[in-house]
Design an enzyme around this catalytic site. Structure first.
Site, PDB file in Angstrom:
ATOM      1  N   CYS A 261       0.796  -1.239   0.000  1.00 26.56           N
ATOM      2  CA  CYS A 261       0.000   0.000   0.000  1.00 26.56           C
ATOM      3  C   CYS A 261       0.823   1.281   0.000  1.00 26.56           C
ATOM      4  CB  CYS A 261      -0.951   0.010   1.192  1.00 26.56           C
ATOM      5  SG  CYS A 261      -2.217  -1.234   1.052  1.00 26.56           S
ATOM      6  N   LYS A 321       6.756  -6.406   7.296  1.00 29.00           N
ATOM      7  CA  LYS A 321       6.372  -6.111   8.687  1.00 29.00           C
ATOM      8  C   LYS A 321       6.095  -7.446   9.363  1.00 29.00           C
ATOM      9  CE  LYS A 321       1.996  -5.000   9.444  1.00 29.00           C
ATOM     10  NZ  LYS A 321       0.728  -4.265   9.457  1.00 29.00           N
TER      11      LYS A 321
HETATM   12  C1  UDX Z   1      -1.241   0.113   5.510  1.00 36.06           C
HETATM   13  C2  UDX Z   1      -2.211   1.007   6.318  1.00 36.06           C
HETATM   14  O1  UDX Z   1      -1.783   1.057   7.691  1.00 36.06           O
HETATM   15  C3  UDX Z   1      -3.618   0.469   6.206  1.00 36.06           C
HETATM   16  O2  UDX Z   1      -4.511   1.355   6.874  1.00 36.06           O
HETATM   17  C4  UDX Z   1      -3.995   0.371   4.730  1.00 36.06           C
HETATM   18  O3  UDX Z   1      -5.282  -0.187   4.582  1.00 36.06           O
HETATM   19  C5  UDX Z   1      -2.985  -0.486   3.977  1.00 36.06           C
HETATM   20  O4  UDX Z   1      -1.659   0.038   4.175  1.00 36.06           O
HETATM   21  P1  UDX Z   1      -0.026  -2.244   5.883  1.00 36.06           P
HETATM   22  O5  UDX Z   1       0.733  -1.913   4.642  1.00 36.06           O
HETATM   23  O6  UDX Z   1      -0.652  -3.590   6.007  1.00 36.06           O
HETATM   24  O7  UDX Z   1      -1.211  -1.179   6.118  1.00 36.06           O
HETATM   25  O8  UDX Z   1       0.959  -2.110   7.140  1.00 36.06           O
HETATM   26  P2  UDX Z   1       1.367  -0.973   8.174  1.00 36.06           P
HETATM   27  O9  UDX Z   1       1.268  -1.537   9.525  1.00 36.06           O
HETATM   28  O10 UDX Z   1       0.675   0.292   7.934  1.00 36.06           O
HETATM   29  O11 UDX Z   1       2.934  -0.806   7.851  1.00 36.06           O
HETATM   30  C6  UDX Z   1       3.401  -0.342   6.594  1.00 36.06           C
HETATM   31  C7  UDX Z   1       4.890  -0.212   6.574  1.00 36.06           C
HETATM   32  O12 UDX Z   1       5.294   0.876   7.400  1.00 36.06           O
HETATM   33  C8  UDX Z   1       5.649  -1.424   7.095  1.00 36.06           C
HETATM   34  O13 UDX Z   1       6.756  -1.677   6.264  1.00 36.06           O
HETATM   35  C9  UDX Z   1       6.098  -1.004   8.484  1.00 36.06           C
HETATM   36  O14 UDX Z   1       7.284  -1.646   8.882  1.00 36.06           O
HETATM   37  C10 UDX Z   1       6.326   0.474   8.286  1.00 36.06           C
HETATM   38  N1  UDX Z   1       6.212   1.246   9.534  1.00 36.06           N
HETATM   39  C11 UDX Z   1       5.012   1.356  10.164  1.00 36.06           C
HETATM   40  C12 UDX Z   1       7.330   1.887  10.056  1.00 36.06           C
HETATM   41  O15 UDX Z   1       8.434   1.809   9.502  1.00 36.06           O
HETATM   42  N2  UDX Z   1       7.189   2.619  11.208  1.00 36.06           N
HETATM   43  C13 UDX Z   1       6.004   2.753  11.861  1.00 36.06           C
HETATM   44  O16 UDX Z   1       5.965   3.440  12.891  1.00 36.06           O
HETATM   45  C14 UDX Z   1       4.880   2.093  11.332  1.00 36.06           C
END
Ligand code: UDX
Length: 433
Positions: A261, A321
């Site tokens: 996403c 993640k």
């Molecule tokens: C995301 C949105 O959160 C969600 O609302 C939408 O519907 C789809 O995209 P997702 O991609 O499943 O969800 O995971 P998310 O938990 O948001 O993490 C995305 C990425 O950001 C991961 O690679 C995670 O490691 C990174 N991340 C997240 C960080 O590096 N730091 C943070 O504080 C949070």
């Protein structure tokens, strides 16, 4: 209610399974026959905690059906969720051909009212294109229909929980008839339901994801500054996060955001703005910072180890993640690739994502896969942590130290407390602290 869900990916499958769990009768259309076979047997093609359990429940009570036949699915009900893929084109824009196909096929076969709902993330005003397509192919202009936008905000790894207990539900509708259907569908949900026009709902989705991505790129830059100045990024994030206007969530510094996403949605949002004559330079910077994170991480590894050539390095975590086997746009891909080019010998371990990673990086040529975190670190001269799985947080670091040739950790996800790891005798390099 009877519901049709077109698309059996993360969003479609979770939507179908959860609505069936809530008592609706659901048919999920998925065009890949092997996937449908797997799904009918109660097996999920993706790893998502709790998904298979809910699938079994609804399959056995016959509330959940799967088909490869789009026509069968579209005839099954009057409420159609469009959860198909909207892959990225080389110019950053979204390829909406699958959305168009659903609109077209629905229009061709409908003889009475249908509600077409966009759940996939689509550019603002896609509902207009759907409407135009339906008008073009519908048998008679007298057949009523609605197009609505009901974006999905679930995260991988906590998809079920996010779907069943969302922070909010956003619904973009243009008629009372469509609004009533959504009120009925979501009547048992205990969260605000925001009714808007479809364009606003479409925009809320892209704006939300881009904003969250911006938080991550912002904190990653502040982490770089912390490394230069001796400040501690975790405390900086805590200190900022207590301010309700900022919030602590999504302020975890690391090796950048990945997944299906954020990288795609940020680029798409930049592109959408461009199409309307606006330069969203802020987001171009968010994207640029993120693309550089894996490069900065490898630079750090090289700074610490001086040379990585012919050195055995263990890598813990490949998924973008924790709690998922998904490696789409995972920072691990760029990092592993760069380290291989530098001549490192990598021993990789991830609790769920190794099979997917093997498709990109087969065993051999500097790559091996370990059966557990401990065998990965055997005689390694460095351990790199790329995903913050619980399994790594709970690992027996005394044992890890005993197994490694050199007790050194470069942690891309701030899994441990620096004093604790250093007290065990490790050289420890976290992010921004
Ligand atoms: C995301 C949105 O959160 C969600 O609302 C939408 O519907 C789809 O995209 P997702 O991609 O499943 O969800 O995971 P998310 O938990 O948001 O993490 C995305 C990425 O950001 C991961 O690679 C995670 O490691 C990174 N991340 C997240 C960080 O590096 N730091 C943070 O504080 C949070």
């Amino acid at each position: 209610m009877k519901l049709t869900v077109v698309g059996g990916g993360y969003v479609g499958l979770t939507t179908g399974v959860c609505f069936a769990h809530l008592g609706h009768e659901v048919m999920v259309v998925e065009k890949i026959p092997q996937k449908v076979e797997l799904l009918r047997a109660g097996r999920s093609p993706i790893y998502e905690p709790g998904l298979e359990e809910l699938m079994h429940e609804s399959l056995s009570s016959n509330r959940l059906k799967f088909t490869t036949n789009l026509k069968e699915g579209l005839e099954f009900s009057d409420v159609i969720f469009i959860c198909v893929g909207t892959p990225q084109r080389p110019d950053g824009s979204a390829d909406l051909s699958q959305v168009e196909e659903v609109a077209r096929e629905t229009a061709k076969l409908m003889t009475s009212y249908k509600l077409l709902i966009e759940k996939s993330t689509v550019p603002v005003n896609t509902h207009q294109l759907i409407k135009k397509t339906v008008q073009r192919y519908i048998k008679s202009p007298d057949i009523p229909y609605d197009v609505a936008s009901n974006p999905e905000f679930l995260r991988e790894g906590s998809a079920i929980e996010d779907f069943l207990k969302p922070d909010r539900i956003v619904v973009g509708v243009e008629s009372e008839r469509a609004k009533k259907i959504f009120e009925e569908l979501y009547k048992d949900f205990n969260c605000p339901i925001i009714f808007t026009d479809p364009a606003t709902a479409e925009l809320i989705k892209h704006a939300s994801n881009s904003f969250l991505a911006m938080k991550i790129s912002f904190i990653n830059m502040v982490a770089d500054l912390c490394e230069k100045t001796g400040a501690d990024i975790k405390l900086v994030a805590d200190g900022m996060g207590y301010d309700k206007r900022i919030g602590r969530d999504f302020l975890n510094a690391g090796i950048g955001y990945g997944g299906s996403c954020f990288p795609k949605d940020v680029k798409a949002f930049i592109r959408i703005a461009q199409d309307y004559g606006l330069d969203f330079g802020l987001l171009r910077e968010v994207d640029r910072i993120n693309q550089e994170r894996p490069i900065r991480f490898v630079e750090k590894v090289k700074r610490v180890l001086w040379s990585v050539k012919d050195k055995k390095l263990a890598v813990w975590g490949l998924a973008f993640k924790p709690n998922t086997d998904d490696i789409r746009e995972a920072p691990s891909i760029k990092i592993v690739d760069m380290l291989l080019r530098e001549g490192a010998k990598l021993s990789l371990y991830d609790p769920k994502a190794m099979e997917n990673f093997k498709l990109l990086f087969p065993e051999g040529k500097g790559i091996s896969y370990a059966k557990d975190p401990y065998s990965a670190v055997e005689s390694a001269e460095g351990l790199l942590i790329l995903t913050e799985w619980q399994e790594f947080k709970r690992a027996d670091l005394g044992r890890v130290k005993g197994l490694m040739a050199l007790p050194l950790i470069v942690d891309g996800r701030n899994v441990y407390e620096p004093e604790e790891v250093r007290a065990l005798g490790f050289e420890y390099y976290p992010v921004g602290r």
